[in-house]
Design an enzyme around this catalytic site. Structure first.
Site, PDB file in Angstrom:
ATOM      1  N   LYS A   1       0.833  -1.221   0.000  1.00 13.57           N
ATOM      2  CA  LYS A   1       0.000   0.000   0.000  1.00 13.57           C
ATOM      3  C   LYS A   1       0.860   1.261   0.000  1.00 13.57           C
ATOM      4  O   LYS A   1       0.532   2.238  -0.656  1.00 13.57           O
ATOM      5  CB  LYS A   1      -0.923   0.006   1.248  1.00 13.57           C
ATOM      6  CG  LYS A   1      -1.895  -1.165   1.273  1.00 13.57           C
ATOM      7  CD  LYS A   1      -2.669  -1.202   2.569  1.00 13.57           C
ATOM      8  CE  LYS A   1      -1.838  -1.573   3.777  1.00 13.57           C
ATOM      9  NZ  LYS A   1      -1.317  -2.940   3.787  1.00 13.57           N
ATOM     10  N   GLY A   4       3.272  -0.738   8.784  1.00  7.70           N
ATOM     11  CA  GLY A   4       4.653  -0.487   8.354  1.00  7.70           C
ATOM     12  C   GLY A   4       4.612  -0.402   6.841  1.00  7.70           C
ATOM     13  O   GLY A   4       4.427  -1.414   6.173  1.00  7.70           O
ATOM     14  N   HIS A   5       4.685   0.799   6.304  1.00 11.86           N
ATOM     15  CA  HIS A   5       4.564   0.998   4.856  1.00 11.86           C
ATOM     16  C   HIS A   5       5.914   1.386   4.265  1.00 11.86           C
ATOM     17  O   HIS A   5       6.474   2.422   4.607  1.00 11.86           O
ATOM     18  CB  HIS A   5       3.513   2.091   4.564  1.00 11.86           C
ATOM     19  CG  HIS A   5       2.124   1.686   4.959  1.00 11.86           C
ATOM     20  ND1 HIS A   5       1.021   2.484   4.787  1.00 11.86           N
ATOM     21  CD2 HIS A   5       1.659   0.540   5.515  1.00 11.86           C
ATOM     22  CE1 HIS A   5      -0.048   1.846   5.221  1.00 11.86           C
ATOM     23  NE2 HIS A   5       0.313   0.668   5.675  1.00 11.86           N
TER      24      HIS A   5
END
Ligand code: GDP
Ligand code: IMO
Ligand code: MG
Length: 426
Positions: free
Chosen positions: A16, A40-41
């Site tokens: 994402k 956590g991106h």
């Protein structure tokens, strides 16, 4: 189309962050609507890697308004550390807005998260231990502390004092030490002072932006199967990551949502406990885990790996309103002779094409697979659908057929540039 929801369509970590950053190049506003620092991106820009937890992925563009909406639970200490970490790496010009209705994660939430997990023993959820569940529980129990209260010293102390009576009783019951009001207050009032400048009514702000014709991205965290209502309960998070929940989480009208893009890996992963029908534990799982670097961004745990599950994806589409898919990490499957797709489940000798509701049934289902031929060509620099190997194209078309959603993007590497656009949706 002025609004686009980016939503995880599996068990989280679908990519994402990468796709939000991709569309952020043409957006005016990026909104995180729920979750907290359990997310956590990862974003890779010119080989430089950033891992965002609470901050929206539009933070790298100085003209973007980054909003943390009311559906979020925000750990002020962690959020400020994240912000200072970004500043130290040169991200100094940004616009940040935090909802006065978002909830604050405090030290007792993290302690209780750990304690509940310990008590559950074999039945633990495998949470990120960031206090997310206890914080949303307090919200539902009407003893949470919201940002608007947090930034008013007097209000904060009064609310903390009331809440701490209950929380200390809970901590004591679970065998933990009670917390001291003044110790928390003295530390957190400093964070509150720094955060105050960002706090506002973000529902008003989003509506103003919509009326002005701004392009708005809603950056989901987690994924549909971790949804409190529609996921594999109780092995879920404590908020709703679905596109359909975005209006509620942001305080805007549902009619403002144009498209919902389900971010989906070309296979499936899951961190934490709970059912996972297409999970594999063979050499193929290790091959995928190593090629895809499938280790958690937040907890570094190895991610469980499985084949793509189109029963699950079709379910995600139905319950959350996905109309397009972004197919991620297709490059990871390069080199496999055979690629499997689950299109049905078998349970007690009967074939079904929907997700059962109970853990008992989910643990019993056996995936029924279609087998497709793989490809060997390196696809990580392919820029158009036409240039993909024939077998990769067949894989994509099969996914569209089985999920009833059309593929708008294909991602062939972690970098922003390694993205194949198929349809214009934003
Ligand atoms: P998120 O939580 O949904 O933002 O996803 P994560 O960042 O936790 O995990 C996705 C991982 O896959 C990150 O390490 C990304 O850099 C990486 N990634 C994203 N898209 C691709 C892709 O197309 N190919 C490869 N090889 N890696 C990707
Ligand atoms: P992003 O946004 C993957 C999982 C945890 C656990 C369950 C409950 O990076 O995709 P929690 O701490 O929320 O109470 O944990 O949910 N989980 C995630 N898994 N990606 C995430 O976020 C996740 N956020 C929570 O591993 O199984
Ligand atoms: Mg992640």
């Amino acid at each position: 189309m002025p609004t686009l929801v980016i939503e995880g369509s599996q068990w989280g970590d679908e990519g994402k962050g990468k796709i939000t950053d991709y569309y952020a190049q043409i957006a005016d506003v990026v909104v995180r609507s729920q979750g907290g620092n359990n997310a956590g991106h990862t974003i890779t820009i010119n080989n430089e890697k950033f891992a965002l937890r609470s901050i929206p992925s539009g933070i790298f563009n100085p003209h973007i308004k980054n909003i943390l909406a009311s559906g979020m639970v925000i750990n002020p200490k962690q959020m400020l550390e994240e912000l200072h970490g970004l500043e130290a790496r040169g991200i100094t010009k940004y616009n940040l807005y935090i909802s006065n209705r978002a909830h604050v994660v405090l030290p007792y939430h993290e302690l209780l998260d750990g304690a509940y997990e310990k008590y559950k023993g074999d039945h633990k959820i495998g949470t990120t231990k960031r206090g997310i569940g206890p914080s949303y529980s307090d919200k539902a129990n009407r003893i949470g502390i919201r940002m608007g209260t947090f930034i008013d010293e007097e209000d904060f102390k009064e609310s903390l004092s009331e809440t701490l009576k209950i929380k200390n009783a809970e901590l004591k019951m679970l065998g933990l030490e009670e917390l001291d009001l003044n110790t928390i207050f003295d530390e957190y009032k400093i964070y509150a002072k720094e955060i105050k400048r960002y706090v506002c009514d973000t529902s008003l702000l989003i509506e103003e932006e919509i009326e002005r014709g701004s392009k708005i991205l809603f950056e989901g965290a987690q994924g549909v199967m971790l949804c409190l209502d529609h996921g594999t309960y109780p092995y879920v998070t404590s908020s709703s990551p679905t596109g359909s929940a975005v209006p509620l989480n942001c305080g805007i009208a549902p009619s403002y949502i144009n498209n919902i893009l389900g971010i989906c890996k070309s296979y499936t992963t899951r961190v934490g406990e709970g059912p996972f029908p297409t999970e594999i534990e063979s050499d193929i799982a290790s091959y995928i885990r190593e090629r895809g670097h499938e280790y958690g961004t937040v907890t570094k745990r190895p991610r469980r790996v499985g084949w793509l599950d189109c029963v699950e994806l079709n379910y995600a589409r139905r319950v959350s309103g996905i109309n397009y898919l972004s197919l991620m990490l297709l490059d990871v499957l390069t080199g496999l002779d055979e690629i499997k797709i689950c299109y049905k489940y078998e349970i007690d000798g009967k074939e079904i094409d929907y997700m059962p509701a109970t853990i008992k049934e989910l643990n019993k289902v056996k995936p029924v697979y279609l087998s497709l031929k793989g490809w060997d060509e390196d696809i990580s620099n392919v820029k158009s659908f036409d240039k993909l190997p024939e077998n990769a194209k067949m894989y994509v078309r099969k996914i569209e057929e089985l999920t009833k959603a059309s593929v708008a993007l294909i991602s062939v590497g972690p970098d922003r540039s390694q993205t194949i656009k198929i349809k214009e949706i934003f």
